[in-house]
Design an enzyme around this catalytic site. Sequence first.
Site, PDB file in Angstrom:
ATOM      1  N   HIS A 125      22.927  37.286  38.262  1.00  0.00           N
ATOM      2  CA  HIS A 125      21.675  36.874  37.913  1.00  0.00           C
ATOM      3  C   HIS A 125      20.891  35.629  38.392  1.00  0.00           C
ATOM      4  CE1 HIS A 125      23.455  33.528  35.642  1.00  0.00           C
ATOM      5  NE2 HIS A 125      24.456  34.338  35.496  1.00  0.00           N
ATOM      6  N   ASP A 127      18.713  33.451  36.770  1.00  0.00           N
ATOM      7  CA  ASP A 127      18.529  32.210  35.765  1.00  0.00           C
ATOM      8  C   ASP A 127      19.648  31.303  35.779  1.00  0.00           C
ATOM      9  OD1 ASP A 127      19.487  34.717  34.403  1.00  0.00           O
ATOM     10  OD2 ASP A 127      19.476  33.348  32.879  1.00  0.00           O
ATOM     11  N   ASP A 160      27.384  29.949  39.206  1.00  0.00           N
ATOM     12  CA  ASP A 160      26.966  30.826  38.145  1.00  0.00           C
ATOM     13  C   ASP A 160      25.592  30.775  38.206  1.00  0.00           C
ATOM     14  OD1 ASP A 160      26.330  32.162  35.688  1.00  0.00           O
ATOM     15  OD2 ASP A 160      27.170  30.645  34.373  1.00  0.00           O
ATOM     16  N   GLU A 194      19.858  36.225  31.962  1.00  0.00           N
ATOM     17  CA  GLU A 194      21.271  36.581  31.197  1.00  0.00           C
ATOM     18  C   GLU A 194      21.472  35.397  30.490  1.00  0.00           C
ATOM     19  OE1 GLU A 194      25.586  36.247  31.286  1.00  0.00           O
ATOM     20  OE2 GLU A 194      24.258  34.675  31.993  1.00  0.00           O
ATOM     21  N   GLU A 195      20.906  34.291  30.760  1.00  0.00           N
ATOM     22  CA  GLU A 195      21.778  33.088  29.866  1.00  0.00           C
ATOM     23  C   GLU A 195      21.222  33.163  28.708  1.00  0.00           C
ATOM     24  OE1 GLU A 195      24.111  31.460  30.779  1.00  0.00           O
ATOM     25  OE2 GLU A 195      24.268  31.405  32.882  1.00  0.00           O
ATOM     26  N   ASP A 221      29.959  42.743  38.211  1.00  0.00           N
ATOM     27  CA  ASP A 221      29.046  41.585  37.742  1.00  0.00           C
ATOM     28  C   ASP A 221      30.055  40.416  37.992  1.00  0.00           C
ATOM     29  OD1 ASP A 221      27.027  40.398  36.910  1.00  0.00           O
ATOM     30  OD2 ASP A 221      27.017  41.010  35.095  1.00  0.00           O
ATOM     31  N   HIS A 464      28.254  25.358  33.658  1.00  0.00           N
ATOM     32  CA  HIS A 464      27.250  24.883  32.379  1.00  0.00           C
ATOM     33  C   HIS A 464      27.339  23.429  31.977  1.00  0.00           C
ATOM     34  CE1 HIS A 464      26.374  29.295  30.509  1.00  0.00           C
ATOM     35  NE2 HIS A 464      26.559  29.273  31.687  1.00  0.00           N
TER      36      HIS A 464
HETATM   37 ZN   LIG Z   1      26.317  33.807  34.598  1.00  0.00          ZN
END
Ligand SMILES: [Zn+2]
Length: 496
Positions: A125, A127, A160, A194-195, A221, A464
Amino acid sequence: MSKKVVVAAAGAVAAVGVAIGWKASRGRPRSTAEQGSETRKPFLIDDIDEERFLASLREAIRCRTVVFDDGTYDSDAFDALGEMLVERYPRVHAELDRETFNGHSLLYTWVGSDPRLDPIVLMAHQDVVPVEEDTETQWAAPPFAGATLEGRIYGRGSLDCKGPLIAIFEAVEFLLEQGAEPVRTVYIVSGHDEEVGGENGARVIAEELSSRGVSPWFVLDEGGAVADGVLPAVVAPIALVGIAEKGSMSLKLTAHGEGGHSSIPPRGSAIVRLAGAIAALDASPVPARIDALTPLLDALSDHLPGVLGVLAAKPRAAASLLSRVFTRDVQMDALQRTTMVPTIIEGGVKANVVPQAASVTLNVRIIPGDTSQSVIEHVRSVVGEEIDVEVLAGSSTEASGFSSIDSEGWETLTGVIGEVFPDAIVAPYVLTVATDSRFFEGLSDDVYRFSPFVVDAAALRGLHGTDEFIRTGDARRAVTFFSRLIAVAARMGDSP
Ligand SMILES: [Zn+2]
């Protein structure tokens, strides 16, 4: 992918290792007699343009493709990322079909010469999650500068999921430079939300591919990674490949009771009843499903000493004993059962008024095998009829099924992992969080979740969080991984 994905698995390994006395060995599963300390050389492709990968990743990080909890984002940032891909990967954009969905989600098609073969789907992804307010200055390098410091590229999304995204593009560009032509069709799917659930991105693309009759041979993925030395007791790197992921749901439980003045309080008020319900649920978790852990235990059993090795090799026979051991460790426990935890509590408005209602939000993570309905029934049976149980709108996602660890797709994927990470033990496991790949559940029997990056304790903290990074030294390995995977899976003959 969230930090919990890898943490939970690392915790699992640590729990097994620390609790029973881990004896680490490097290498893929071998008998005790074969175990040694040699480190095998990874297969790496020399011609890969590592510097271009790193430069592209830096530029990708500078595109602030942040998606906020309410689903808002800066469109220009996604446009910039899309344009950057076009500029930096001219062969990809000359040879592959590119389609856009809902503005920014991307589907690339590299048509193979044999339409009878089912295609592969590679996902990553675009985002990223926001950087928490007032923490930007705590980063070793600013989170959206793409700066390199002591062998690390720092940036929100570096791991990520822009690292994997750029590695996929780099691999396809490299293969095209080599003149490679796929026999099997290759799709690249890159969502932009996705997030925040993937509803407008990967879900739409999966539906579109489904309507075209596409049934992927396998889907890959993000999700797992190569976990290395996350805890001092564990020396062997473990290539964790997600073969399933948990579902999720938020429940609101409401208790009612007599209100009135606090000076003459009623017995068993709403808050007291609610507290009783929360405590009862805490004492009566949803029963464990050791089956969810069986593939991971199988993979690690050769590496575990003594009694645990024997038990892990026969997880079904030893289920109740193993389950009790794992219950003591929160991370291990999360891999064997549906979990629930109170996250928001409401009730009362004034210190001297007894409220007539009180409620709690429970966040639930559903293990494959359980369903939202079976979990609701469990909750009702524990809290009784006097507590209202309601599912918060739009919060419910069922757990995925299990992908095969016995298929040609699995053999192909793990074969390439073994080439590029020869010292890693390949271990299938269940992700405790969701990825975009779940939208491909109905299309393919083999949906896997793995990124070709080494994740240690420092890298985990950054996911994150503050100081997300990838090591520049991991670049060639990541691009080699995708190049080899595509070449092997798409049957590119003499290609690298
Ligand atoms: Zn991710």
